[in-house]
Enzyme design. Structure first.
Site, PDB file in Angstrom:
ATOM      1  N   THR A 123       0.826  -1.205   0.000  1.00 53.19           N
ATOM      2  CA  THR A 123       0.000   0.000   0.000  1.00 53.19           C
ATOM      3  C   THR A 123       0.855   1.248   0.000  1.00 53.19           C
ATOM      4  O   THR A 123       2.007   1.234   0.445  1.00 53.19           O
ATOM      5  CB  THR A 123      -0.875   0.082   1.259  1.00 53.19           C
ATOM      6  OG1 THR A 123      -0.030   0.122   2.411  1.00 53.19           O
ATOM      7  CG2 THR A 123      -1.857  -1.053   1.359  1.00 53.19           C
ATOM      8  N   ASP A 124       0.271   2.339  -0.471  1.00 50.58           N
ATOM      9  CA  ASP A 124       0.749   3.638  -0.035  1.00 50.58           C
ATOM     10  C   ASP A 124       0.278   3.779   1.404  1.00 50.58           C
ATOM     11  O   ASP A 124      -0.547   2.994   1.885  1.00 50.58           O
ATOM     12  CB  ASP A 124       0.191   4.753  -0.917  1.00 50.58           C
ATOM     13  CG  ASP A 124       1.061   6.001  -0.889  1.00 50.58           C
ATOM     14  OD1 ASP A 124       1.796   6.191   0.105  1.00 50.58           O
ATOM     15  OD2 ASP A 124       0.994   6.796  -1.845  1.00 50.58           O
ATOM     16  N   TRP A 125       0.776   4.769   2.102  1.00 52.49           N
ATOM     17  CA  TRP A 125       0.509   4.867   3.531  1.00 52.49           C
ATOM     18  C   TRP A 125      -0.943   5.294   3.772  1.00 52.49           C
ATOM     19  O   TRP A 125      -1.294   6.451   3.646  1.00 52.49           O
ATOM     20  CB  TRP A 125       1.489   5.836   4.167  1.00 52.49           C
ATOM     21  CG  TRP A 125       2.747   5.194   4.663  1.00 52.49           C
ATOM     22  CD1 TRP A 125       3.294   5.332   5.909  1.00 52.49           C
ATOM     23  CD2 TRP A 125       3.628   4.305   3.953  1.00 52.49           C
ATOM     24  NE1 TRP A 125       4.450   4.577   6.003  1.00 52.49           N
ATOM     25  CE2 TRP A 125       4.671   3.939   4.823  1.00 52.49           C
ATOM     26  CE3 TRP A 125       3.624   3.756   2.673  1.00 52.49           C
ATOM     27  CZ2 TRP A 125       5.705   3.066   4.461  1.00 52.49           C
ATOM     28  CZ3 TRP A 125       4.644   2.884   2.297  1.00 52.49           C
ATOM     29  CH2 TRP A 125       5.663   2.551   3.184  1.00 52.49           C
ATOM     30  N   GLY A 126      -1.776   4.305   4.092  1.00 52.04           N
ATOM     31  CA  GLY A 126      -3.184   4.580   4.319  1.00 52.04           C
ATOM     32  C   GLY A 126      -4.075   4.312   3.127  1.00 52.04           C
ATOM     33  O   GLY A 126      -5.200   4.784   3.094  1.00 52.04           O
ATOM     34  N   SER A 127      -3.611   3.537   2.153  1.00 45.62           N
ATOM     35  CA  SER A 127      -4.421   3.335   0.951  1.00 45.62           C
ATOM     36  C   SER A 127      -5.230   2.042   0.968  1.00 45.62           C
ATOM     37  O   SER A 127      -5.907   1.735  -0.012  1.00 45.62           O
ATOM     38  CB  SER A 127      -3.544   3.376  -0.309  1.00 45.62           C
ATOM     39  OG  SER A 127      -2.665   2.272  -0.362  1.00 45.62           O
TER      40      SER A 127
END
Length: 736
Positions: free
Chosen positions: A266-270
């Site tokens: 993931t991207d951070w929080g995706s």
């Protein structure tokens, strides 16, 4: 006697140890002589359910825990599309304030793309890989290869421009250079993250053809040619489903069709849903339970979608453990390629070679856009008093921008470079305008009086022999910064008005724009000299001064089109539905006509075209020839022509070859880039340039077939120095 007893004891100990080793052979997963896949299966078989869950999600802002009981190390990740980011506190977004986490800041990827030099891309990736390895990083979160669709996108400076072919050719050597150090490159952001505005929830609707021809080729090249080991999902949705756990993008295209065997993270929080994350190909979850930026539940890692919620669904039978095992296999494979590879190099950082690479990329990426009346170069001694005006001559542009921020050991500003080149006694500097400190989500005031700065700039300009204005954008909120887009194409902080006042005071004015995006230029007709520069990193000052002085002949070419006005850009032509979207959805109505494809096909004249860039010398192109006239799909066209440096200075020219199809059955752009080569020539030197172009690259994506289609037809190859400057053509025919 004593010696005999010691010897007997030693023999007994050795015997016992040998028996012990014989009874407990080296586990397969730790045996370097065993095939990697066998080691993966062995390690997997030894892990408990909870250990398997733990290895697929974060334990801190930038690490995952590995499996301590089995000696499988933590995975450490770092931002680093153009340099290894500073260290952070374990569980928040504060800098750790270490004293040994500085780096070499390399030019941003727009600059690397502007070099049109794949060899430099390899050296660039290798240098970052060396610094990452020395800093004990296992994954570098870059490079970014999203397509430049709108000049407002806050993150364009991290990417490689508007053309999928250029991005594809530059990303492959970058990935190979980095990964030869045992550090995983991580292609991002997969996919269609072509704006920052509403990035967390915008749903992108785009045709299969545009997806395949424009937005995916660089990712595909990174996977199939570069062999990339990791890919990061994007925040946005594609066809109603978040991209970080998207069935079409990840399961069908990335893993099944392309054969990607690395880690999808993931991207951070995706991440947004446990079932989708479990079923749709997400392998490693980082940064969820935060908004990806500044706040979150402290130490919430066990609450991630792929943590306790996933574990409970497996234990209850809602989800099969086989989904988990496949993710663990991929993480283990990444470990064997990185932190469990005993043969990987040790790395190094801040070396003279790294400095040289940073400077070389900067020099080759700077683009000379306008040079009337020989405004440039400005050789030392030509003028007694040079006025350097503009905040970007002194602002630390490695700071800000979001995750691309850096902590360089040194960052030499353009002003410092100019003083070193021309002598302090010949340089006078004033700010002219001022911005506030970099901030991710707010525009901070500078605290300085704008009117006073303008008055002083006009006074300095009037008294100088020549004025060099260093302006452009910076990496503050709503500039070149992730999280949001620019509000318009204008220069910020009153720069356009300031430039008008400076030109009025001293017409002998040249402009150096530093940015990762196109800007409007209402003053263009009033200046003789214009340079497009970039965020150049540690060696920005010397590189800029070397080009301005003529010590280095500029050879950069624009990796994106600069439109006259925003409405000329394809994303903005169709209104809000196309950008930034309406009611949470945007439709890519420009389809395959992005960048120069749009301008050329719709016959909209750009301010400066894709591939454009001037030199301090001149080049003469000869007639193009092909090795034959008729080809089949499995052949390559060998195109040759002569190129001569017809000027008085050594220089480099990036020759570009575009393709046009005569009678396509579907809409095709007027021309598409299919080859390029950077050629270095001494004054008067002539060289035969040869390029090989696979005939299969002439195909388009046929949505009816769901595959690529090469039509029997006539095709014209245009030898050019930009998308708008064609020097010679050759026509061939394809017959399958």
């Amino acid at each position: 006697m004593k010696h005999t007893l010691v010897t007997l004891f030693s023999v007994m100990l050795l015997t016992l140890t040998s028996r012990s080793l014989a009874q407990e052979p080296l586990p397969v997963y730790l045996d370097d002589s065993q095939p990697v896949e066998a080691r993966i299966e062995d390690a997997l078989s030894r892990m408990t359910l909870k250990e398997k869950i733990a290895i697929i999600h974060a334990q801190s802002k930038f690490s995952a825990p590995g499996c301590p009981r089995l000696g499988i190390p933590e995975l450490w990740l770092s931002d680093g599309p153009h340099g290894v980011r500073m260290e952070f506190v374990w569980d928040d977004w504060n800098h750790a304030d270490w004293t040994n986490d500085s780096c070499t800041a390399y030019p941003a990827l727009t600059c690397l793309a502007a070099t049109f030099n794949p060899d430099l891309a390899f050296r660039y990736g290798n240098a970052i890989g060396q610094e990452a390895r020395y800093r004990k990083k296992d994954i570098i979160l870059g490079p970014g290869v999203n397509i430049y669709r709108t000049p407002l996108s806050g993150r364009n400076f991290e990417y490689m421009g508007e053309d999928p072919y250029l991005s594809s050719r530059m990303v492959v050597p970058y990935v190979k250079g980095m990964q030869q150090n045992g550090v995983a490159a991580c292609l991002k952001h997969f996919a269609l993250n072509n704006q920052e505005k509403n990035r967390d929830n915008i749903n992108v609707e785009v045709s299969d053809r545009a997806l395949r021809e424009i937005y995916l080729p660089a990712f595909k090249a990174g996977v199939q040619e570069g062999g990339v080991w990791a890919i990061m999902g994007s925040y946005n949705k594609f066809r109603g489903q978040y991209c970080s756990h998207n069935e079409i993008l990840i399961n069908q295209i990335l893993k099944k069709e392309w054969g990607f065997d690395g880690v999808m993270l993931t991207d951070w929080g995706s991440a947004h849903d446990t079932d989708e994350a479990a079923r749709n190909g997400l392998d490693l979850e980082m940064g969820s339970w935060t908004n990806g930026l500044t706040w979150g539940v402290s130490s919430a890692y066990d609450n991630y979608y792929l943590a306790q919620p996933f574990l409970k669904k497996i234990e209850s039978g809602e989800l099969p453990e086989s989904l988990l095992d496949e993710k663990v296999r991929r993480v283990l494979r990444l470990c064997f390629r990185t932190n469990m590879n005993r043969n990987r190099p040790y790395g190094c950082k801040l070396t003279p070679e790294h400095t040289e690479i940073a400077r070389r990329v900067a020099e080759e990426g700077i683009v000379l856009l306008k040079n009337e009346n020989h405004f440039f170069p400005i050789a030392p001694g030509r003028y007694q008093k040079i006025a350097v005006i503009g905040e970007n001559a002194v602002k630390r542009l490695s700071e800000g921008g979001g995750s691309s921020e850096l902590k360089p050991q040194k960052e030499i500003s353009p002003l410092e470079g100019m003083i070193e080149k021309y002598g302090r006694e010949h340089i006078v500097f004033t700010l002219g305008y001022a911005s506030g400190a970099p901030n991710y989500s707010n525009e901070l005031p500078s605290g300085l009086d704008a009117d006073s700065l303008v008055r002083e700039a006009v006074k300095v300009a009037r008294e100088a022999d020549v004025v060099l204005f260093f302006g452009g954008l910076n990496k503050n909120f709503q500039q070149d910064c992730e999280g949001d887009d620019r509000r318009n194409m204008d220069l910020p902080f009153g720069q356009n008005e300031l430039i008008e006042r400076i030109i009025e005071a001293n017409p002998n004015t040249g402009i150096i724009l530093i940015s990762g995006n196109a800007v409007s230029m209402p003053w263009l007709s009033q200046v003789d000299g214009l340079i497009q520069s970039w965020y150049l990193g540690s060696q920005g000052g010397p590189a800029t001064a070397n080009v301005i002085s003529g010590e280095v002949n500029p050879s950069g070419k624009l990796p994106f089109t600069i439109p006259v006005k925003l409405e000329d850009n394809s994303a903005h032509y169709f209104g809000e539905e196309s950008y930034p979207g309406v009611n949470g959805t945007q439709y890519y109505k420009d389809d395959i006509l992005v960048g120069y494809r749009w301008h050329d096909t719709r016959n909209i004249k750009p301010q400066f075209p894709f591939g454009y860039g001037l030199s301090y010398t001149t080049f003469r192109y000869g007639k193009a020839h092909t090795d034959k006239k008729n080809y089949t799909a499995d052949e390559s066209v060998k195109l040759t022509f002569t190129l001569k440096n017809s000027g008085a200075k050594a220089g480099a020219e990036t020759v570009q070859v575009y393709m046009s199809q005569k009678k396509p059955s579907v809409l095709r752009p007027v021309k598409e880039l299919k080859a390029f080569k950077k050629v270095y020539l001494q004054p008067g030197e002539e060289q035969v340039v040869e390029l090989e172009i696979p005939v299969q690259s002439f195909a388009f994506y046929d949505e009816g077939l769901g595959d690529w289609k090469l039509e029997n037809d006539k095709y014209t190859l245009h030898v050019a120095s930009s998308s708008r400057k064609i020097h010679s053509t050759a026509t061939i025919e394809v017959n399958n």
